[in-house]
Design a protein around this motif. Structure first.
Motif, PDB file in Angstrom:
ATOM      1  N   VAL A 189       0.851  -1.190   0.000  1.00 46.83           N
ATOM      2  CA  VAL A 189       0.000   0.000   0.000  1.00 46.83           C
ATOM      3  C   VAL A 189       0.883   1.234   0.000  1.00 46.83           C
ATOM      4  N   VAL A 190       0.533   2.200  -0.839  1.00 44.72           N
ATOM      5  CA  VAL A 190       1.203   3.494  -0.845  1.00 44.72           C
ATOM      6  C   VAL A 190       0.125   4.558  -0.681  1.00 44.72           C
ATOM      7  N   GLY A 191       0.225   5.316   0.401  1.00 44.08           N
ATOM      8  CA  GLY A 191      -0.711   6.409   0.600  1.00 44.08           C
ATOM      9  C   GLY A 191      -0.403   7.540  -0.364  1.00 44.08           C
ATOM     10  N   ILE A 192      -1.441   8.085  -0.967  1.00 42.76           N
ATOM     11  CA  ILE A 192      -1.288   9.206  -1.890  1.00 42.76           C
ATOM     12  C   ILE A 192      -1.639  10.508  -1.174  1.00 42.76           C
ATOM     13  N   ARG A 244      -2.846   3.632  -3.151  1.00 45.62           N
ATOM     14  CA  ARG A 244      -2.644   2.632  -4.202  1.00 45.62           C
ATOM     15  C   ARG A 244      -2.331   1.319  -3.507  1.00 45.62           C
ATOM     16  N   VAL A 245      -3.005   0.257  -3.941  1.00 48.84           N
ATOM     17  CA  VAL A 245      -2.807  -1.043  -3.305  1.00 48.84           C
ATOM     18  C   VAL A 245      -2.509  -2.096  -4.366  1.00 48.84           C
ATOM     19  N   ALA A 246      -1.712  -3.063  -3.973  1.00 46.79           N
ATOM     20  CA  ALA A 246      -1.458  -4.248  -4.792  1.00 46.79           C
ATOM     21  C   ALA A 246      -2.032  -5.431  -4.027  1.00 46.79           C
ATOM     22  N   ILE A 247      -2.892  -6.184  -4.688  1.00 39.20           N
ATOM     23  CA  ILE A 247      -3.580  -7.307  -4.058  1.00 39.20           C
ATOM     24  C   ILE A 247      -3.255  -8.567  -4.833  1.00 39.20           C
ATOM     25  N   HIS A 257      -3.808  -4.185  -9.276  1.00 39.92           N
ATOM     26  CA  HIS A 257      -3.308  -2.864  -8.889  1.00 39.92           C
ATOM     27  C   HIS A 257      -4.500  -1.919  -8.885  1.00 39.92           C
ATOM     28  N   LEU A 258      -4.793  -1.397  -7.701  1.00 42.96           N
ATOM     29  CA  LEU A 258      -5.984  -0.575  -7.523  1.00 42.96           C
ATOM     30  C   LEU A 258      -5.638   0.746  -6.863  1.00 42.96           C
ATOM     31  N   THR A 259      -6.458   1.729  -7.124  1.00 39.64           N
ATOM     32  CA  THR A 259      -6.434   2.978  -6.372  1.00 39.64           C
ATOM     33  C   THR A 259      -7.757   3.053  -5.626  1.00 39.64           C
ATOM     34  N   LEU A 260      -7.682   3.190  -4.309  1.00 39.93           N
ATOM     35  CA  LEU A 260      -8.863   3.338  -3.466  1.00 39.93           C
ATOM     36  C   LEU A 260      -8.955   4.792  -3.043  1.00 39.93           C
ATOM     37  N   HIS A 261     -10.126   5.366  -3.208  1.00 43.20           N
ATOM     38  CA  HIS A 261     -10.335   6.756  -2.806  1.00 43.20           C
ATOM     39  C   HIS A 261     -11.585   6.823  -1.930  1.00 43.20           C
ATOM     40  N   ARG A 262     -11.373   7.214  -0.681  1.00 48.23           N
ATOM     41  CA  ARG A 262     -12.506   7.336   0.246  1.00 48.23           C
ATOM     42  C   ARG A 262     -13.382   8.513  -0.191  1.00 48.23           C
ATOM     43  N   THR A 263     -14.645   8.233  -0.504  1.00 48.91           N
ATOM     44  CA  THR A 263     -15.574   9.283  -0.901  1.00 48.91           C
ATOM     45  C   THR A 263     -16.554   9.614   0.216  1.00 48.91           C
ATOM     46  N   ARG A 264     -16.707   8.708   1.163  1.00 47.03           N
ATOM     47  CA  ARG A 264     -17.545   8.966   2.334  1.00 47.03           C
ATOM     48  C   ARG A 264     -16.906   8.295   3.541  1.00 47.03           C
ATOM     49  N   VAL A 265     -16.643   9.105   4.550  1.00 50.68           N
ATOM     50  CA  VAL A 265     -16.165   8.592   5.832  1.00 50.68           C
ATOM     51  C   VAL A 265     -17.084   9.217   6.873  1.00 50.68           C
ATOM     52  N   ASP A 266     -18.093   8.477   7.266  1.00 51.71           N
ATOM     53  CA  ASP A 266     -19.093   8.970   8.209  1.00 51.71           C
ATOM     54  C   ASP A 266     -18.980   8.168   9.496  1.00 51.71           C
ATOM     55  N   ALA A 267     -18.190   8.684  10.433  1.00 54.03           N
ATOM     56  CA  ALA A 267     -17.971   7.973  11.692  1.00 54.03           C
ATOM     57  C   ALA A 267     -19.258   7.859  12.490  1.00 54.03           C
ATOM     58  N   GLY A 268     -20.142   8.853  12.407  1.00 54.17           N
ATOM     59  CA  GLY A 268     -21.403   8.799  13.130  1.00 54.17           C
ATOM     60  C   GLY A 268     -22.300   7.676  12.643  1.00 54.17           C
ATOM     61  N   GLY A 328      -8.530   1.243 -11.447  1.00 56.59           N
ATOM     62  CA  GLY A 328      -7.360   0.441 -11.800  1.00 56.59           C
ATOM     63  C   GLY A 328      -7.801  -0.832 -12.500  1.00 56.59           C
ATOM     64  N   ASP A 329      -7.266  -1.978 -12.068  1.00 52.94           N
ATOM     65  CA  ASP A 329      -7.621  -3.252 -12.690  1.00 52.94           C
ATOM     66  C   ASP A 329      -9.085  -3.611 -12.463  1.00 52.94           C
ATOM     67  N   LEU A 330      -9.673  -3.028 -11.426  1.00 51.80           N
ATOM     68  CA  LEU A 330     -11.113  -3.108 -11.179  1.00 51.80           C
ATOM     69  C   LEU A 330     -11.632  -1.686 -11.079  1.00 51.80           C
ATOM     70  N   GLU A 331     -12.871  -1.471 -11.479  1.00 54.19           N
ATOM     71  CA  GLU A 331     -13.496  -0.156 -11.352  1.00 54.19           C
ATOM     72  C   GLU A 331     -14.836  -0.347 -10.668  1.00 54.19           C
ATOM     73  N   GLY A 332     -15.126   0.532  -9.709  1.00 54.53           N
ATOM     74  CA  GLY A 332     -16.407   0.455  -9.026  1.00 54.53           C
ATOM     75  C   GLY A 332     -16.313   1.073  -7.652  1.00 54.53           C
ATOM     76  N   TRP A 333     -16.949   0.417  -6.669  1.00 57.19           N
ATOM     77  CA  TRP A 333     -16.969   0.951  -5.312  1.00 57.19           C
ATOM     78  C   TRP A 333     -16.988  -0.187  -4.299  1.00 57.19           C
ATOM     79  N   ALA A 334     -16.617   0.169  -3.070  1.00 54.14           N
ATOM     80  CA  ALA A 334     -16.695  -0.749  -1.933  1.00 54.14           C
ATOM     81  C   ALA A 334     -17.274   0.022  -0.759  1.00 54.14           C
ATOM     82  N   SER A 335     -18.072  -0.672   0.052  1.00 52.69           N
ATOM     83  CA  SER A 335     -18.746  -0.042   1.176  1.00 52.69           C
ATOM     84  C   SER A 335     -18.594  -0.908   2.424  1.00 52.69           C
ATOM     85  N   TRP A 336     -18.248  -0.272   3.518  1.00 54.05           N
ATOM     86  CA  TRP A 336     -18.190  -0.902   4.829  1.00 54.05           C
ATOM     87  C   TRP A 336     -19.258  -0.243   5.704  1.00 54.05           C
TER      88      TRP A 336
END
Length: 136
Positions: A28-31, A37-40, A49-60, A70-78
């Motif tokens: 992982v390399v923080g931008i 940027r992550v290698a999985i 090889h992916l770039t993850l960009h946090r678009t929502r960080v709602d701690a509440g 990157g090699d995949l395009e889309g979104w992930a949600s936790w």
């Protein structure tokens, strides 16, 4: 997860340190504060090889949403919720498409192997996160 929801949320929101607990995240390399940027590499012989960009960080609301490029395009949600016993229930979802020409060309033939590989990677991530939270 064997940890309070706040600690579990802070851990999954920290993209730059996924390699500490997720064995398939090899590098992982923080931008910036919201992008890494992550290698999985999982069981199959290729590295994503992916770039993850946090678009929502709602701690509440305990919700993290990240765009994937990157090699995949889309979104992930936790989404995390506190359990009655002080632990955390974590729900992960993602929607992605492959961008690599070889994956797209062979996808219909290799789809069962891709799914098995993904399930194994997610199980290792879940186990790694549980271990990390139990001893952090």
């Amino acid at each position: 997860m064997p940890a309070p929801v706040e600690r579990a949320f802070d851990t999954v929101a920290d993209l730059e340190h996924y390699a500490r607990w997720w064995p398939d995240v090899r590098h992982v390399v923080g931008i910036d504060d919201d992008t890494a940027r992550v290698a999985i590499r999982s069981s199959l012989p290729y590295t994503l090889h992916l770039t993850l960009h946090r678009t929502r960080v709602d701690a509440g609301a305990r919700h993290l949403l990240a765009e994937i490029a990157g090699d995949l395009e889309g979104w992930a949600s936790w989404r995390l919720t506190a359990a009655a016993d002080g632990a955390t229930t974590l729900r992960y979802s993602q929607e992605v498409v492959t961008t690599e020409p070889w994956m797209n060309a062979a996808g219909h033939l290799l789809a069962p192997a891709f799914r098995l590989n993904h399930r194994a990677m997610m199980r290792r991530g879940q186990a790694g996160l549980a271990r990390h939270l139990a001893f952090a």
